[in-house]
Design a protein around this motif. Sequence first.
Motif, short mmCIF file in Angstrom:
data_model
loop_
_atom_site.label_atom_id
_atom_site.label_comp_id
_atom_site.label_asym_id
_atom_site.label_seq_id
_atom_site.Cartn_x
_atom_site.Cartn_y
_atom_site.Cartn_z
N ALA A 137 0.77 -1.34 0.06
CA ALA A 137 -0.08 0.02 0.02
C ALA A 137 0.91 1.37 -0.03
O ALA A 137 2.04 1.14 0.48
CB ALA A 137 -1.03 0.16 1.27
N SER A 144 -12.22 0.98 2.59
CA SER A 144 -10.78 1.26 1.91
C SER A 144 -10.76 2.27 0.84
O SER A 144 -9.52 2.32 0.00
CB SER A 144 -10.68 -0.09 1.35
N GLN A 150 -7.55 3.84 -1.07
CA GLN A 150 -6.16 3.39 -0.71
C GLN A 150 -5.59 2.79 -2.08
O GLN A 150 -6.20 2.24 -2.94
CB GLN A 150 -6.52 1.82 0.06
N THR A 188 -2.39 0.67 -4.01
CA THR A 188 -1.37 -0.14 -3.69
C THR A 188 -0.66 -0.44 -5.06
O THR A 188 -0.86 -0.42 -6.22
CB THR A 188 -2.18 -1.54 -3.52
N GLU A 238 -8.57 1.74 -4.48
CA GLU A 238 -10.15 1.25 -4.06
C GLU A 238 -11.03 2.33 -4.45
O GLU A 238 -10.77 3.34 -4.06
CB GLU A 238 -9.86 0.80 -2.84
N LEU A 261 -0.60 4.58 -0.39
CA LEU A 261 -1.66 5.34 0.12
C LEU A 261 -2.51 4.95 1.21
O LEU A 261 -3.31 3.95 0.62
CB LEU A 261 -2.26 6.31 -0.95
N PRO A 262 -2.84 5.36 2.28
CA PRO A 262 -4.19 4.78 3.05
C PRO A 262 -5.29 5.43 2.76
O PRO A 262 -5.58 6.21 1.67
CB PRO A 262 -3.62 5.49 4.52
N PRO A 263 -6.32 4.48 2.88
CA PRO A 263 -7.75 4.90 2.74
C PRO A 263 -7.90 6.47 3.21
O PRO A 263 -7.46 6.97 4.14
CB PRO A 263 -8.70 4.06 3.58
N ASN A 281 -10.77 8.08 4.67
CA ASN A 281 -11.68 8.03 5.80
C ASN A 281 -12.07 6.52 6.32
O ASN A 281 -13.18 6.21 5.98
CB ASN A 281 -12.81 9.04 5.45
N ALA A 282 -11.25 5.90 6.61
CA ALA A 282 -11.49 4.39 6.78
C ALA A 282 -12.91 4.23 7.61
O ALA A 282 -13.66 3.45 7.18
CB ALA A 282 -10.32 3.75 7.37
N SER A 320 -18.04 0.67 3.36
CA SER A 320 -17.31 0.04 4.25
C SER A 320 -17.64 -1.57 4.30
O SER A 320 -18.71 -1.91 4.44
CB SER A 320 -17.33 0.65 5.64
#
Length: 176
Positions: free
Chosen positions: A54, A66, A69, A71, A97, A56-58, A60-61, A102
């Motif tokens: 990954a 996700s 995000q 990858t 993603e 970049l993170p999500p 606003n998880a 969610s």
Amino acid sequence: MARTFIMQDLIVLVTIFIVAAAPLLRVSEASKMCTGGRLTYYVQVEIGAPNLAAILPPINAPLSGSFGQATVFAFNVTEGKSATSKPLGFVRGFTVETNYISGAEIRLVEVEFLEYDDGRCKGTLQYQGVVTSQDSQLAVVGGSGSFRGVRGNVVVTVVSSNGNFRTFFHDVTLLT
């Protein structure tokens, strides 16, 4: 008599042209075999391996799972289903993603580059599309080497899932 010499010269020039052009015609025929048909191969994936990360993170998880995000990946391409089958190259690319709900099924926008060499066809193909956990279809949007100027599509099917290891079958239809 002069006319005979002109005809002989003309025949010699045509013969030289045909001999010089013959290798070019063979290259063209080889290229046609690679651009107007099918390629099939397998992609070997190990979840959690360093070749899948990954970047970049999500966004606003808690709210959107996700979503957002990103990858990057690099996987081996083989002729057969087994990871020890004849290597044909590799795929590299990235996914983002796009599913905003969610816990829902994944929906990834994917850009993938295939570096391929089976001894007959050699070059790269670029794919783009949406990937889900089920079978997916991507567009072939270009290529280089033996695949210069192609378009088409690729159908990706999960053929094996064992722990952290997945094997995907790629059935590529190439159009000129």
